[in-house]
Structures are given as C-alpha cells and as structure tokens.
Design an enzyme around this catalytic site. Structure first.
Site, PDB file in Angstrom:
ATOM      1  CB  ALA A  12      -0.935   0.011   1.214  1.00 41.02           C
ATOM      2  NE  ARG A  17      13.580   4.635   2.961  1.00 37.58           N
ATOM      3  CZ  ARG A  17      13.935   3.634   3.764  1.00 37.58           C
ATOM      4  NH1 ARG A  17      15.183   3.545   4.202  1.00 37.58           N
ATOM      5  NH2 ARG A  17      13.056   2.728   4.139  1.00 37.58           N
ATOM      6  N   GLY A  83       0.901   2.953   8.306  1.00 40.92           N
ATOM      7  CA  GLY A  83       1.782   1.923   8.834  1.00 40.92           C
ATOM      8  C   GLY A  83       1.331   0.509   8.555  1.00 40.92           C
ATOM      9  N   GLY A 145      15.834  -2.759  11.650  1.00 39.61           N
ATOM     10  CA  GLY A 145      15.435  -3.102  13.011  1.00 39.61           C
ATOM     11  C   GLY A 145      16.199  -4.327  13.482  1.00 39.61           C
ATOM     12  CG  ASN A 233      14.138   0.274   1.844  1.00 37.19           C
ATOM     13  OD1 ASN A 233      12.924   0.193   2.019  1.00 37.19           O
ATOM     14  ND2 ASN A 233      14.989  -0.525   2.465  1.00 37.19           N
ATOM     15  CE1 TYR A 393       0.110   5.806 -44.228  1.00 35.76           C
ATOM     16  CE2 TYR A 393       1.877   7.411 -43.973  1.00 35.76           C
ATOM     17  CZ  TYR A 393       0.576   7.015 -43.729  1.00 35.76           C
ATOM     18  OH  TYR A 393      -0.252   7.817 -42.979  1.00 35.76           O
TER      19      TYR A 393
END
Length: 474
Positions: A12, A17, A83, A145, A233, A393
């Site tokens: 979502a 970044r 979030g 993390g 990211n 053409y």
C-alpha cells in the site's frame, strides 16, 4: 505447515525514498515488477488464499497483477498510509475469516523464493509459537530493526535503528518484515498498538513486544540466504536486485547448456527460453517471452524481444528484433532491425542496416545491405539489392509488395506498392517500379542518361567572369 494459512502481501505504500511518482512496488527488477515477483513466490505455496493490501496507486497495482494473469488474488484497501500494523487492522474482518494463521510478506522483496518461505512455514509450525519472524544476518545492519533475543532464544523485541542502544546497534540479526502469526493472537495484540508519536503510524513490529510481554513466545528463523530477503528502498538497491536476478537467470541457462560470455553483462528476462549449445556474446538482451532455439549464435549488443528464433540461427552484433520469427539456418545482421511481424524463412539472409516490418522473407532470399522491406512478401531465392525500398505508405494507407520466387531486384530500386514483381523477373538498378513486372521480364524505370561534353569547363569560365565583373564594381 498442516494448519491452514492465508498470505497477506503489504503493497500500500508509496516508497518515498524512491523519489518517484510511481508506487515503489511498480518499479521493475529482473524483468518483472517488485510486486509481481512477490506474488509469484506466494502463489506457489498451497495457501488458503493470497490477499494484496493496496493503497497508493491501488488501481495501477491491481492492473499490473491482472496483466500478469494472477486470477486468484483478493485485494484489500488501506485508505490512508498509517503503517504496516494499520494495514492489517483495516483488513481484520476478512483476514480473520480467511485462515487460522497468516503469512505476512512485503511487496518489495523480489529475491524471495518459495523454497525459503516453505522452510519458514515449516519452522513456524514446529515451534508451536503464536508468531515467528524471518530474520537475516547482515555484515552491515545499519538502518534495519535489530532482533533482540531472550535467554531462551525467542524474540524479546524488535528495536529500530533510531531507538537502538549502543549495544543493540552491534546486533547483526535484523528484521526482514516477514512474519507468520496466528490470526486471533495477532489481531488481539494489534488493538493495543499505539501510534508512533512522530509519524502517527501503527507498526507491526510493536506486536512482537506485546506478545512477548503477555507470555506468548515469538520465534525467529534466520534466512539461509540473507540477500534473498532484502527489501528495496531506493534506486541503488533496485539496481543491485536487478543484477542478482539477471545473474540468477543466466546461471539457470548456463546449467542447462547455454554458453554466455560475461554473464554479468547480459539482460535476460525470466520468461525467456534458450536452447542448449546456443552462444550469447556480451551485452545481449533477451526480453519478454523470447524463444531462442538450439545451436544459435547471438552477437554482442543484440536486443531480442518477444520473438521466436529457430535452431541454427546466427544473429550478428547489434541487431534489434521485436515480435518476429526467424526460421532454421537463417542469418540476420549486423545492425539489422526486424520490427513486429517480420517472418524470416529458412536459410534467408538479412544483412547490415536492413529493416523488415510486417513482411515475409522466404527460404534462401537475401537482402544484404541498406534495404527496407515493409508490408511485403519476398519469395524464395530472391535477391534484394542494396538501397531497395518497398514504398508501402501513400500517406493514408499501407499497401503490399509481392516479389515472386527467383526474382532479382537491382540496387537503389523503389517498389511503389501495391505492386508485384513476377517469378524470375529482373528489375534494373535505380528503377522506380509502379506497375506489375511480368514473370521472366526485365523492368527498367529510370530517366535516360544525357552527357553534355565540356559543360563543366564552360560553367567554370562563366563563374570566373562573374567574379571578375563583381570585383571591378567594388
């Protein structure tokens, strides 16, 4: 995993970044969008359903997955980007009914394989824990993390880089953002997650700490290949993922008997097929659903997209081939351009700076230099001289040129369509053909040459006199 589980893919976010107007998951690596890679891995698992949570550019994300023919997906909408925890909360009703357990994936992990996910699910089932986290050991974990483990080896907390202490920053095991949860315990804990005071977002990582504090253990499974679970990211990470996916495909082909010179330089999309004993020179691009036969030679710098190349074909360097067919034993290039609808027959030869569009070139025919063949049928063993053009053409419509078997078209000819050149006919060099040329005839359609002796000498004298007169009046 014996217990039924559903798969949720978080897709979502915008991906700020990336500095792009396009949603991050719609950027491509290795010939597919990031979200398509993840969905492909997910749909290879025997789950109770695959749910994609969309938000930013939701319709574009859905259109991309529908284009890739994923018919079994269900879409859930996160109306505002608050979030990862909030994304699951807005879909709570549907997901709780879907299955007793949920596998949560990120839409920006294109290197993830079904094999690793199966290992993770097996590990989760064996532990009996209410939740498991897929982790990775990184040499440089900066920005990720950290996984803080308790004395019993379970996860005590996931600490973000900005909140980590000096000792926690030394931890090399990181959170990949991929989880397995029991649905009931997950949503019970999510109700107690509070918004981040700065971003006002609800994070899924907070669930781990809440479960641990309530005495419900959370297990951690280190991925066998840390590079496989890396999220994308920014554009630099996207380029690295693209390179790894391209090398993965090149290795697959090399193990199947294809020779690739400097495999780090080739660009081969995942749905491409190449036969054994074919040789790819450096810088080749095989795109879309290109099919290359056995014992072919593809020269440096060639770009082949969505085309079918039979066995024993030679494509010389820097040729561009799109939505075309080339039969066995033919040769193309160098610097040839086969546009959509080009159909090159067996043993035919298309040479340098020849362009073919919506045209069939039959067995043994050749156009070796500087020609344009558009909306045409070139018969067997026809010779197309250098500089020949099918003038297809008229400013309003396209018309067809037919050159029958064994005809010879001299250099610098213009074939004004619609027109037919008969079997065994000759067209003299420099001709402009507007009418049918009968079989076995010679057609000459050019202005008669006229030589004017002494013309250059007289012209020079005239110019010299003019210059002399002009100088007297200055």
């Amino acid at each position: 995993m014996k217990e039924r589980f559903a798969i949720v893919i978080l897709a979502a976010g915008q991906g700020t970044r990336f500095r792009s107007r396009r949603a991050k998951v719609l950027h491509s690596a290795g010939g597919r969008t990031l979200i398509e890679h993840v969905v492909r891995a997910a749909t290879q698992l025997s789950s109770a359903g695959v749910f994609v949570i969309v938000g930013y550019q939701a319709e574009a994300v859905k259109a991309e997955l529908q284009r890739a023919s994923f018919g079994r997906l269900r879409y859930l909408h996160q109306p505002e980007p608050r979030g990862t925890g909030h994304a699951l909360l807005v879909a709570r009703g549907v997901l709780q009914r879907a299955a007793p357990s949920l596998l949560v994936l990120c839409g920006d992990t294109p290197l993830l394989t079904p094999q690793t996910l199966r290992q993770f699910l097996k590990f989760h089932a064996a532990t009996g824990c209410v939740a498991s986290v897929l982790t990775a050991e990184l040499t440089d974990p900066t920005g990720y993390g950290r996984i803080v483990r308790a004395a019993d080896g379970c996860v005590a907390a996931i600490v973000e880089q900005k909140s980590a202490s000096a000792s926690e920053q030394k931890i090399r095991e990181i959170n990949t953002g991929i989880y397995c949860f029991r649905s009931k315990e997950l949503f019970s804990a999510l109700q107690h997650v509070t918004a981040d005071p700065i971003t006002q977002e609800y994070y899924l990582t907070d669930v781990v700490g809440l479960l641990q504090k309530s005495g419900q253990p959370v297990a951690a499974f280190p991925a066998p290949d840390a590079g496989e679970v890396a999220g994308i990211n920014n554009r630099a990470e996207l380029a690295r993922a693209d390179a790894l996916l391209r090398l993965r495909k090149a290795r697959e082909l090399m193990l199947a008997g294809v020779t690739i010179h400097l495999p780090e330089t080739v660009r081969i999309d995942p749905d491409v097929a190449v036969g054994a004993d074919t040789e790819l020179e450096p810088g080749v691009s095989l795109l879309g659903r290109a099919r290359i036969g056995k014992d072919c030679h593809i020269g440096s710098g060639c770009v082949i997209a969505d085309s079918v190349i039979a066995d024993h074909v030679t494509i010389r360097p820097y040729s561009v081939i799109t939505e075309s067919r080339i039969a066995s034993g033919a040769s193309v290039g160098p610097f040839a351009h086969l546009r959509p609808g080009a159909d090159i027959g067996p043993e035919a030869r298309i040479g340098d700076f020849v362009e073919v569009k919506q045209a069939r070139v039959d067995r043994g025919a050749k156009a070796m230099h500087l020609a344009y063949l558009g909306d045409a049928h070139i018969g067997k063993n026809v010779n197309i001289g250098a500089g020949t053009i099918t003038v297809n053409y008229d400013g309003v419509s396209k018309h067809k040129t037919v050159v029958e078997d064994n005809a010879f078209i001299g250099s610098g000819s213009n074939l004004i369509a619609p027109v037919r050149v008969g079997r065994n006919a000759f067209v003299a060099a420099g001709s402009t053909i507007t009418d049918e040329v009968p079989a076995n005839a010679l057609a000459i359609a050019r202005g008669r040459q006229a030589n004017k002796p002494g013309w250059v000498t007289r012209r020079r004298k005239t110019k010299a006199s003019a210059r002399k007169g002009a100088s007297k009046h200055q």
